[in-house]
Structures are given as C-alpha cells and as structure tokens.
Design a protein around this motif. Structure first.
Motif, PDB file in Angstrom:
ATOM      1  N   ILE A  45      14.012 -12.011   9.630  1.00  0.00           N
ATOM      2  CA  ILE A  45      12.638 -12.529   9.596  1.00  0.00           C
ATOM      3  C   ILE A  45      12.283 -12.946   8.174  1.00  0.00           C
ATOM      4  O   ILE A  45      12.609 -12.234   7.215  1.00  0.00           O
ATOM      5  CB  ILE A  45      11.669 -11.438  10.125  1.00  0.00           C
ATOM      6  CG1 ILE A  45      11.919 -11.235  11.637  1.00  0.00           C
ATOM      7  CG2 ILE A  45      10.215 -11.811   9.842  1.00  0.00           C
ATOM      8  CD1 ILE A  45      11.091 -10.131  12.254  1.00  0.00           C
ATOM      9  N   ILE A  82       4.536 -10.183  11.667  1.00  0.00           N
ATOM     10  CA  ILE A  82       5.945  -9.782  11.641  1.00  0.00           C
ATOM     11  C   ILE A  82       6.290  -8.971  12.882  1.00  0.00           C
ATOM     12  O   ILE A  82       7.328  -9.195  13.519  1.00  0.00           O
ATOM     13  CB  ILE A  82       6.249  -9.007  10.342  1.00  0.00           C
ATOM     14  CG1 ILE A  82       6.306 -10.005   9.172  1.00  0.00           C
ATOM     15  CG2 ILE A  82       7.548  -8.217  10.441  1.00  0.00           C
ATOM     16  CD1 ILE A  82       6.416  -9.387   7.807  1.00  0.00           C
ATOM     17  N   VAL A  86       9.652  -9.307  15.771  1.00  0.00           N
ATOM     18  CA  VAL A  86      10.775  -8.359  15.790  1.00  0.00           C
ATOM     19  C   VAL A  86      11.400  -8.309  17.185  1.00  0.00           C
ATOM     20  O   VAL A  86      10.699  -8.302  18.193  1.00  0.00           O
ATOM     21  CB  VAL A  86      10.285  -6.950  15.366  1.00  0.00           C
ATOM     22  CG1 VAL A  86      11.340  -5.884  15.662  1.00  0.00           C
ATOM     23  CG2 VAL A  86       9.933  -6.940  13.881  1.00  0.00           C
ATOM     24  N   THR A  90      16.769  -7.915  15.285  1.00  0.00           N
ATOM     25  CA  THR A  90      16.288  -8.038  13.899  1.00  0.00           C
ATOM     26  C   THR A  90      17.026  -7.051  12.997  1.00  0.00           C
ATOM     27  O   THR A  90      17.011  -5.848  13.236  1.00  0.00           O
ATOM     28  CB  THR A  90      14.772  -7.737  13.815  1.00  0.00           C
ATOM     29  OG1 THR A  90      14.104  -8.539  14.767  1.00  0.00           O
ATOM     30  CG2 THR A  90      14.243  -8.025  12.419  1.00  0.00           C
ATOM     31  N   ILE A  93      14.046  -7.819   7.353  1.00  0.00           N
ATOM     32  CA  ILE A  93      12.780  -8.546   7.180  1.00  0.00           C
ATOM     33  C   ILE A  93      12.662  -8.908   5.701  1.00  0.00           C
ATOM     34  O   ILE A  93      12.775  -8.030   4.839  1.00  0.00           O
ATOM     35  CB  ILE A  93      11.576  -7.679   7.590  1.00  0.00           C
ATOM     36  CG1 ILE A  93      11.633  -7.342   9.088  1.00  0.00           C
ATOM     37  CG2 ILE A  93      10.254  -8.392   7.256  1.00  0.00           C
ATOM     38  CD1 ILE A  93      10.634  -6.270   9.524  1.00  0.00           C
ATOM     39  N   THR A 119      14.533  -4.048   4.648  1.00  0.00           N
ATOM     40  CA  THR A 119      13.590  -5.016   4.071  1.00  0.00           C
ATOM     41  C   THR A 119      14.083  -5.471   2.696  1.00  0.00           C
ATOM     42  O   THR A 119      14.653  -4.694   1.929  1.00  0.00           O
ATOM     43  CB  THR A 119      12.187  -4.400   3.881  1.00  0.00           C
ATOM     44  OG1 THR A 119      12.320  -3.123   3.257  1.00  0.00           O
ATOM     45  CG2 THR A 119      11.449  -4.268   5.184  1.00  0.00           C
TER      46      THR A 119
END
Ligand SMILES: *Cc1c(COP(=O)(O)O)cnc(C)c1O
Length: 379
Positions: A45, A82, A86, A90, A93, A119
């Motif tokens: 993402i 966000i 997902v 995923t 991110i 992340t």
C-alpha cells in the motif's frame, strides 16, 4: 573515517544508529522491501500522490502497488483510507512525509503491527523534522531518506535508510552485500554536477538549467534524478542497486553543517506564506499542522498552472513542480504502474493544481509581492 563522521551526524539527528547508505533514496526503499521479503503477488500500500520511483521499487519485486487516496488538507493518506485497502495479501504499508509533513503515522504503524504488516515511512521530504515529538522516521519498522538535489539536505543524489525493527536487519545486511560500487565515471560526473550546481544555479539560471538537466537525464546523458527507463518501464534498470560514493559523503558532511539554519529558514518563510494565504482566504497549511511540519516546500493550489508558471519564470521565482502527477513525473500510461485515476480523486485534483513555493529563499517578501499581483486571477 568520513563515512563514520557522516553517519554520526545523521544518527544524532535521528536518534538512531541503524543506518545504511545508498546511491539514491529509492535504492534504500528497494533494499527495505526486499528485507521484508516482498515477493511476487504481494501487495504494498502506498499513497496515490508520490514519486514514480516508489511504485517502481515495488514493481521491480513483481509485487502489486495498491494506491490509497490522500486528504486535500494534509496531502497524506489516513488510517481509515488505508484500512479500506488492506487485504490478506498486504505485506507492507508505505506512509509518506509530504513536503515536510507526516500524518497519522503513529496510529497507522500501530494498526499495521497488530495485523502483522510491515510499515515503511517514505521520509524523503522529512529528514530533520519531527512527528509528535519524535524525529520523522521513528514510528514505522523502517524509514528511507533522500539527499537528492532538492531534498532536506543534498549530496547531489543519494539516500539512506534507518531501521527501527531489528528483526529485518540480518536480511538487510545480506541484501546490502549485493550492492555494487559506483564507478569512477559515476563519481566524476556527479562531482562535476555538484560543482556546476554550486556555481551556476541561481534564480536567474534555475529554469533553464533545470530543463537542460531533466532533458539530459531522460536520455541518460548525465546522472539524473531519474533515468529514462525509470519513467517509461517497470523493469529494474541495470546498475540500479548501487551503494554510496565518496563524493556524496563529502558533500553530505559539508551540507549538514548548515542544516539547522536551513530548516529554521524554511519554517520562517512558510509562516509568512501561510499567513498571507490565510488572510486572502486561499488554500494554506493549517496552523494545527505547523508543529509537525518542516516545510521542505510550501504547497499552494493554483487555478491555471500553465499561466502561473509563465509568470513565475518571468519573475524568476524558483517554483517546484512536485507532484504535478500522482506518480510524478509520469504523465501517462499509468496502467503500467497499476494506477487507476478514478480511485484517487483527491490526488488527481491536487496534482492538477499544485505548485511549490520555495522555502529557502532569502526574499520571501518578493514571492509574496508576486502572489499578491496574481492572487485573484490565479490562486
Ligand atoms: C525524491 C523522492 C523519492 C526518491 O528519492 P531518490 O533519492 O531520488 O531516489 C521517493 N519518494 C518521494 C516522495 C520523493 O519525493
């Protein structure tokens, strides 16, 4: 010796000594995605208001970029948006610091951790700034930074990553063993460009030199911010996975000496611009966001960009054009990057209207006078 010196200055600003250096920021992102074991068919993402080299790094691993729209007020994504993107595929991110501002990065990182999703903070605009009292880049599993020409401080081109989650470090180090060294030619060309920029780039030459540089890089005639194949294909260029060179380290150490002053100047000018725009009831960065914003650029929205550019060139104002496309600077064939414009209406709106005012100028009043002359017609 020099590299240790460079690293220690950065470590102090970031409060993190888990730092690795690369030829460009995008290479740091690629290494991080690999260290998080992103592979074919995984989803990553990212914001729909970014630089094309970000989805490129994802595509080079044959994973799928999933774009999330941004808010007009912050130019960043939100946790809610966000969450809606997902899926069980995923893997990572990416949250972005845009023009100096990070948004909701702590809660997005917290949410992802619960879901076992990694992340990465794209901190290419955010070095030196803070979010909720901590240095930008502190909340995600890792962050990457750019030291390209117009980034918080410059090494010509260049970048690094900082890792907060030690779990990925062994894999990252293994991947970094595959970095190639910049060639002698790379270093000579880059030194020459840095010299040229130091001596010839001023407000009189800015527009002309910027367009010459972009033209030459597109055809791979100089070391550009982006080479041609990064703008028209999603295949990894040969020569992509390169480490940092001596030239870059030297320039970085020198430029970091004035870094705090430059940051303060950016903020001072941003306040002047913001107050002016607010007084005229125009789009401006909200006061609530100021404490977290380091104002690498000051974003404004204009009615007619072509006309605004013409006038700014004439007035010799160093405007920036980030992000006049949702995957800047690519203007077409977005399907190649799996981008569907109808899913990111705010990002499209922003990219159609945005201009960046210079925040490093010593003459903000001159910029204000220029805005004043055009405020009703163009802004
Ligand atoms: C500049 C930029 C990058 C890439 O940094 P490089 O050092 O040029 O590779 C990535 N993301 C964003 C948002 C950028 O503006």
């Amino acid at each position: 010796m020099n590299k240790e010196n460079y690293k220690s200055v950065i470590t102090e600003i970031l409060s993190n000594d888990k730092i690795w250096f690369y030829w460009k920021g995008r290479v740091a992102l690629f290494a991080l995605l690999k260290s998080m074991k992103v592979k074919e068919n995984d989803e990553v993402i990212l914001p729909g208001f970014t630089c094309v080299v970000v989805p490129n790094a994802i595509k080079y691993l044959h994973a799928k970029p999933v774009y999330v729209d941004v808010e007009k007020s912050t130019m960043n994504t939100t946790l809610d948006r966000i969450k809606g993107a997902v899926t069980d595929k995923t893997r990572v991110i990416i949250v972005q610091n845009t023009f100096g501002l990070s948004s909701e990065v702590d809660i997005i990182a917290g949410f992802a951790r619960e879901k076992n999703i990694y992340t990465i903070e794209d901190c290419t605009h955010g070095f030196g700034g803070t979010f909720n009292g901590k240095p930008n880049g502190s909340y995600c599993d890792a962050a990457f930074y750019s030291t390209q020409w117009n980034k918080p401080f410059s090494t010509g081109i260049g970048g690094f990553c900082a890792v907060n989650n030690p779990e990925i470090i062994p894999k990252l180090e293994e991947i970094n063993n595959g970095l190639s060294n910049p060639s002698a030619k790379d270093q000579i060309v880059l030194s020459a460009l840095i010299l040229a920029a130091d001596y010839f780039l001023n407000s009189k030459t800015y527009w002309k030199l910027r367009s010459i540089y972009r033209f030459l890089s597109k055809y791979n005639l100089v070391i550009g911010s982006s080479q041609g194949s990064e703008l028209n294909s999603t295949e990894i260029p040969a020569d992509y996975f390169k480490g940092i060179s001596r030239v870059q380290i030297k320039k970085g150490v020198a430029n970091l000496r004035s870094f705090v002053n430059v940051m303060n100047k950016r903020k001072e000018n941003a306040i002047i611009y913001s107050e002016f725009l607010k007084r005229h009831f125009k789009y401006h960065v909200s006061q609530d966001l100021f404490c977290d914003h380091s104002f690498l650029k000051y974003p404004i929205l204009v009615k007619d960009r072509k006309k605004f550019d013409e006038l700014a060139i004439k007035a010799k104002i160093k405007l920036g054009d980030w992000f006049n496309s949702p995957i800047y600077p690519v203007k077409d064939n977005w399907e190649r990057w799996e981008l569907s414009p109808e899913l990111i209406p705010n990002s499209i709106y922003l990219s159609d209207h945005i201009e960046n005012l210079p925040t490093e100028t010593n003459d903000a009043d001159y910029v204000i006078r220029f805005l004043e002359q055009n405020i009703d017609e163009l802004i």
